[in-house]
Design a protein around this motif. Sequence first.
Motif, PDB file in Angstrom:
ATOM      1  N   ILE A 273      -6.670  93.901  53.225  1.00  0.00           N
ATOM      2  CA  ILE A 273      -7.026  94.751  54.356  1.00  0.00           C
ATOM      3  C   ILE A 273      -7.322  96.181  53.897  1.00  0.00           C
ATOM      4  O   ILE A 273      -8.003  96.943  54.583  1.00  0.00           O
ATOM      5  CB  ILE A 273      -5.893  94.753  55.403  1.00  0.00           C
ATOM      6  CG1 ILE A 273      -6.403  95.215  56.771  1.00  0.00           C
ATOM      7  CG2 ILE A 273      -4.739  95.640  54.971  1.00  0.00           C
ATOM      8  CD1 ILE A 273      -7.300  94.226  57.449  1.00  0.00           C
ATOM      9  N   ALA A 274      -6.828  96.549  52.704  1.00  0.00           N
ATOM     10  CA  ALA A 274      -7.058  97.901  52.181  1.00  0.00           C
ATOM     11  C   ALA A 274      -8.460  98.078  51.608  1.00  0.00           C
ATOM     12  O   ALA A 274      -8.895  99.219  51.407  1.00  0.00           O
ATOM     13  CB  ALA A 274      -6.025  98.231  51.101  1.00  0.00           C
ATOM     14  N   LEU A 275      -9.180  96.996  51.343  1.00  0.00           N
ATOM     15  CA  LEU A 275     -10.457  97.068  50.635  1.00  0.00           C
ATOM     16  C   LEU A 275     -11.456  98.051  51.242  1.00  0.00           C
ATOM     17  O   LEU A 275     -11.965  98.930  50.537  1.00  0.00           O
ATOM     18  CB  LEU A 275     -11.067  95.664  50.532  1.00  0.00           C
ATOM     19  CG  LEU A 275     -12.429  95.575  49.830  1.00  0.00           C
ATOM     20  CD1 LEU A 275     -12.316  96.051  48.384  1.00  0.00           C
ATOM     21  CD2 LEU A 275     -12.960  94.151  49.887  1.00  0.00           C
ATOM     22  N   PRO A 276     -11.779  97.973  52.526  1.00  0.00           N
ATOM     23  CA  PRO A 276     -12.784  98.916  53.053  1.00  0.00           C
ATOM     24  C   PRO A 276     -12.343 100.373  52.985  1.00  0.00           C
ATOM     25  O   PRO A 276     -13.189 101.270  52.842  1.00  0.00           O
ATOM     26  CB  PRO A 276     -12.968  98.462  54.511  1.00  0.00           C
ATOM     27  CG  PRO A 276     -11.740  97.682  54.837  1.00  0.00           C
ATOM     28  CD  PRO A 276     -11.306  97.043  53.562  1.00  0.00           C
ATOM     29  N   PHE A 277     -11.044 100.613  53.042  1.00  0.00           N
ATOM     30  CA  PHE A 277     -10.555 101.989  53.006  1.00  0.00           C
ATOM     31  C   PHE A 277     -10.516 102.525  51.576  1.00  0.00           C
ATOM     32  O   PHE A 277     -10.730 103.720  51.359  1.00  0.00           O
ATOM     33  CB  PHE A 277      -9.182 102.060  53.659  1.00  0.00           C
ATOM     34  CG  PHE A 277      -9.199 101.652  55.102  1.00  0.00           C
ATOM     35  CD1 PHE A 277      -9.557 102.557  56.085  1.00  0.00           C
ATOM     36  CD2 PHE A 277      -8.909 100.345  55.474  1.00  0.00           C
ATOM     37  CE1 PHE A 277      -9.604 102.178  57.421  1.00  0.00           C
ATOM     38  CE2 PHE A 277      -8.951  99.950  56.803  1.00  0.00           C
ATOM     39  CZ  PHE A 277      -9.307 100.869  57.776  1.00  0.00           C
ATOM     40  N   VAL A 278     -10.268 101.656  50.609  1.00  0.00           N
ATOM     41  CA  VAL A 278     -10.330 102.088  49.212  1.00  0.00           C
ATOM     42  C   VAL A 278     -11.777 102.380  48.831  1.00  0.00           C
ATOM     43  O   VAL A 278     -12.059 103.331  48.096  1.00  0.00           O
ATOM     44  CB  VAL A 278      -9.705 101.024  48.285  1.00  0.00           C
ATOM     45  CG1 VAL A 278      -9.836 101.455  46.824  1.00  0.00           C
ATOM     46  CG2 VAL A 278      -8.234 100.804  48.620  1.00  0.00           C
ATOM     47  N   VAL A 279     -12.711 101.575  49.334  1.00  0.00           N
ATOM     48  CA  VAL A 279     -14.133 101.866  49.121  1.00  0.00           C
ATOM     49  C   VAL A 279     -14.467 103.243  49.666  1.00  0.00           C
ATOM     50  O   VAL A 279     -15.162 104.043  49.016  1.00  0.00           O
ATOM     51  CB  VAL A 279     -15.018 100.792  49.791  1.00  0.00           C
ATOM     52  CG1 VAL A 279     -16.489 101.222  49.779  1.00  0.00           C
ATOM     53  CG2 VAL A 279     -14.858  99.453  49.092  1.00  0.00           C
ATOM     54  N   LEU A 280     -13.961 103.541  50.848  1.00  0.00           N
ATOM     55  CA  LEU A 280     -14.212 104.846  51.452  1.00  0.00           C
ATOM     56  C   LEU A 280     -13.576 105.965  50.630  1.00  0.00           C
ATOM     57  O   LEU A 280     -14.164 107.047  50.490  1.00  0.00           O
ATOM     58  CB  LEU A 280     -13.651 104.864  52.877  1.00  0.00           C
ATOM     59  CG  LEU A 280     -13.967 106.083  53.739  1.00  0.00           C
ATOM     60  CD1 LEU A 280     -15.471 106.290  53.835  1.00  0.00           C
ATOM     61  CD2 LEU A 280     -13.360 105.920  55.118  1.00  0.00           C
ATOM     62  N   ALA A 281     -12.396 105.706  50.063  1.00  0.00           N
ATOM     63  CA  ALA A 281     -11.745 106.716  49.224  1.00  0.00           C
ATOM     64  C   ALA A 281     -12.557 106.984  47.961  1.00  0.00           C
ATOM     65  O   ALA A 281     -12.681 108.132  47.516  1.00  0.00           O
ATOM     66  CB  ALA A 281     -10.329 106.257  48.857  1.00  0.00           C
ATOM     67  N   VAL A 282     -13.135 105.941  47.375  1.00  0.00           N
ATOM     68  CA  VAL A 282     -13.976 106.119  46.186  1.00  0.00           C
ATOM     69  C   VAL A 282     -15.187 106.984  46.526  1.00  0.00           C
ATOM     70  O   VAL A 282     -15.609 107.839  45.735  1.00  0.00           O
ATOM     71  CB  VAL A 282     -14.427 104.752  45.635  1.00  0.00           C
ATOM     72  CG1 VAL A 282     -15.447 104.937  44.512  1.00  0.00           C
ATOM     73  CG2 VAL A 282     -13.235 103.965  45.115  1.00  0.00           C
ATOM     74  N   ALA A 283     -15.729 106.764  47.710  1.00  0.00           N
ATOM     75  CA  ALA A 283     -16.932 107.503  48.120  1.00  0.00           C
ATOM     76  C   ALA A 283     -16.609 108.843  48.764  1.00  0.00           C
ATOM     77  O   ALA A 283     -17.507 109.493  49.305  1.00  0.00           O
ATOM     78  CB  ALA A 283     -17.745 106.656  49.093  1.00  0.00           C
ATOM     79  N   ARG A 292     -25.756 106.104  50.482  1.00  0.00           N
ATOM     80  CA  ARG A 292     -26.075 105.658  49.127  1.00  0.00           C
ATOM     81  C   ARG A 292     -24.842 105.651  48.238  1.00  0.00           C
ATOM     82  O   ARG A 292     -24.648 104.747  47.421  1.00  0.00           O
ATOM     83  CB  ARG A 292     -27.162 106.554  48.522  1.00  0.00           C
ATOM     84  CG  ARG A 292     -28.542 106.351  49.147  1.00  0.00           C
ATOM     85  CD  ARG A 292     -29.548 107.344  48.614  1.00  0.00           C
ATOM     86  NE  ARG A 292     -29.184 108.716  48.994  1.00  0.00           N
ATOM     87  CZ  ARG A 292     -29.890 109.793  48.651  1.00  0.00           C
ATOM     88  NH1 ARG A 292     -30.993 109.650  47.921  1.00  0.00           N
ATOM     89  NH2 ARG A 292     -29.510 110.990  49.042  1.00  0.00           N
ATOM     90  N   THR A 293     -23.999 106.666  48.379  1.00  0.00           N
ATOM     91  CA  THR A 293     -22.752 106.693  47.607  1.00  0.00           C
ATOM     92  C   THR A 293     -21.864 105.522  47.984  1.00  0.00           C
ATOM     93  O   THR A 293     -21.271 104.854  47.125  1.00  0.00           O
ATOM     94  CB  THR A 293     -22.004 108.016  47.866  1.00  0.00           C
ATOM     95  OG1 THR A 293     -22.874 109.108  47.600  1.00  0.00           O
ATOM     96  CG2 THR A 293     -20.774 108.112  46.986  1.00  0.00           C
ATOM     97  N   LEU A 294     -21.757 105.247  49.267  1.00  0.00           N
ATOM     98  CA  LEU A 294     -20.951 104.122  49.731  1.00  0.00           C
ATOM     99  C   LEU A 294     -21.522 102.803  49.225  1.00  0.00           C
ATOM    100  O   LEU A 294     -20.770 101.892  48.845  1.00  0.00           O
ATOM    101  CB  LEU A 294     -20.908 104.133  51.268  1.00  0.00           C
ATOM    102  CG  LEU A 294     -19.776 103.359  51.936  1.00  0.00           C
ATOM    103  CD1 LEU A 294     -18.429 103.968  51.583  1.00  0.00           C
ATOM    104  CD2 LEU A 294     -19.968 103.349  53.444  1.00  0.00           C
ATOM    105  N   ALA A 295     -22.838 102.698  49.213  1.00  0.00           N
ATOM    106  CA  ALA A 295     -23.478 101.467  48.741  1.00  0.00           C
ATOM    107  C   ALA A 295     -23.254 101.250  47.251  1.00  0.00           C
ATOM    108  O   ALA A 295     -23.213 100.101  46.779  1.00  0.00           O
ATOM    109  CB  ALA A 295     -24.977 101.519  49.043  1.00  0.00           C
ATOM    110  N   ARG A 296     -23.116 102.323  46.482  1.00  0.00           N
ATOM    111  CA  ARG A 296     -22.816 102.174  45.054  1.00  0.00           C
ATOM    112  C   ARG A 296     -21.355 101.817  44.830  1.00  0.00           C
ATOM    113  O   ARG A 296     -21.031 100.971  43.998  1.00  0.00           O
ATOM    114  CB  ARG A 296     -23.126 103.481  44.316  1.00  0.00           C
ATOM    115  CG  ARG A 296     -24.604 103.778  44.119  1.00  0.00           C
ATOM    116  CD  ARG A 296     -24.760 105.133  43.432  1.00  0.00           C
ATOM    117  NE  ARG A 296     -24.017 105.181  42.175  1.00  0.00           N
ATOM    118  CZ  ARG A 296     -23.623 106.309  41.578  1.00  0.00           C
ATOM    119  NH1 ARG A 296     -23.887 107.477  42.152  1.00  0.00           N
ATOM    120  NH2 ARG A 296     -22.976 106.273  40.450  1.00  0.00           N
ATOM    121  N   ALA A 297     -20.473 102.466  45.571  1.00  0.00           N
ATOM    122  CA  ALA A 297     -19.036 102.260  45.358  1.00  0.00           C
ATOM    123  C   ALA A 297     -18.591 100.891  45.833  1.00  0.00           C
ATOM    124  O   ALA A 297     -17.775 100.224  45.174  1.00  0.00           O
ATOM    125  CB  ALA A 297     -18.238 103.353  46.078  1.00  0.00           C
TER     126      ALA A 297
END
Length: 511
Positions: A273-283, A292-297
């Motif tokens: 469940i943390a996956l989408p939020f960790v993606v957001l943290a990377v971006a 574009r940053t989100l699409a790369r991360a």
Amino acid sequence: MCDHPSVIAWRRLSGLRLLGVVGSATLAAGGYQVGALPGRADADGLPGLAQTPGAIACLIGLIALTAAWWQVGRITADPEGPQLTGRWMLVTAGLWALPLLVAPPLASRDVYAYACQGAVVSGGENPHTTSAAALPCQWLDSVPPVWRDAASPYGPLFSLVSGGAAAASGGRIIVVVGLLRLLALVGVLLATWYGRRLARECGVSTGRAAWLGLASPLVAVHAVAGAHNDVLVTGLVVASTALAVGSPRLTWRAVAAGTALGLAVAVKATALIALPFVVLAVAAAPGARDWRTLARAGPTLVVSTAVTYGALALASGLGLGFLRGLTRTGELAQWTSVPTALGMSVGYLLRAAGLEDGYDAAVAVARGIGLIALAGVVVAVWWRAWRAPSNRLRHAVAGAGIAFAAVALLGPVFYPWYALTPLALFAVSIRDDRVRTRTWLAAAAAVLAFLILPNGVGLAPRTKLPGALLVTVTAAAAAIRYGRRDVPATPRGPASSTPEQSRTRDPRPER
């Protein structure tokens, strides 16, 4: 000559630190009579007359520990009082945890289930197809009855580690419990190390974060004494989120965060469940505000998570077999889950109306609605975090905390240790000036520490009807209050002017 107020405050804090140690030691001592002792799973129930001294000791010890922790938070919440440092709070939390490291398991027998599932692995069998009773496990009389014939719901990493603990125990239950408790401490240490980094990135005091996320009685009882693997998930999820901002290069951040998250999923599937939020943290790097940053991360992190899990699944030969065990976790109907409580209340009404079979159907329907609501909450929270005007990292971490809390409250079943992960994420992301929010979170952590007796007997199964009705009434009241929050107040005083009067009125004051 009077001492300076700050000196008095620090003396009080030192006294509270000592009170917490005494409370923890008293709790541990009482556990040797009324704790989740080996071989007593079938005889567990409410403490008898002969166990009264141990029960009283556990109750007094937990009250003392909770009171010390609460007062430390209250004193240091005062802006004019002493500033709580991360080092002081971590030392305090360590001192409070020490007596519980040598106590028997408290408030749960799950650690014995872990041991038997590990024995299945060390015996060369698949824990997702072979139960502890089918082996049979030599510690079976210590395992809760619900888990004796059940498949393991845990991922390949935890299966491998618990199998190693069982193999290294030499058949001694005290050794395997000790090794599994050390594994839980690894989760605490991960949450400590990476939580400090994450708190600084989110602009939260490390001392306040440690007080709420690591020193609470909930952590003492269920992470340290109970040795639940949820705390390992907590540590790995916090590590994943912290690694998401640990390098100036986006690709390396995504790979590191995905690896840690893959390890968490390989312990327990709910970590996903943390996956989408960790993606957001990377971006969430400065200046990275476009898709574009989100699409790369996103793809990099997803691939890293999948590769990590896949490697462990192949190494263990277990694959996705844990999915079989997940169905068993929802067999118990307890009011601690909000949808289950609502379904139970409707079911009791149907029974009163003569529809005996309606109870199970009502619970099943309510749980299905709860899962739909859970999906909606996760999407809405993620979108709100993405649209945050500033400090998207803090919003991403808090959003992950809300998502884990929603999984716990809206899922089919809830146990107090499910709150460990959301509490740790809230601790490092809720600002220090949000005193009311942090106070409510602290109150919830304190209450949850008392919800299960030291021998692992829960109060929820023994209070089904009143508990379900209480949750239903509370949920209804909360929904009504939420629905009224944006209703404008009725204007008071003289009637407002018409548009024509407003345009013709002279704005200058009278002379």
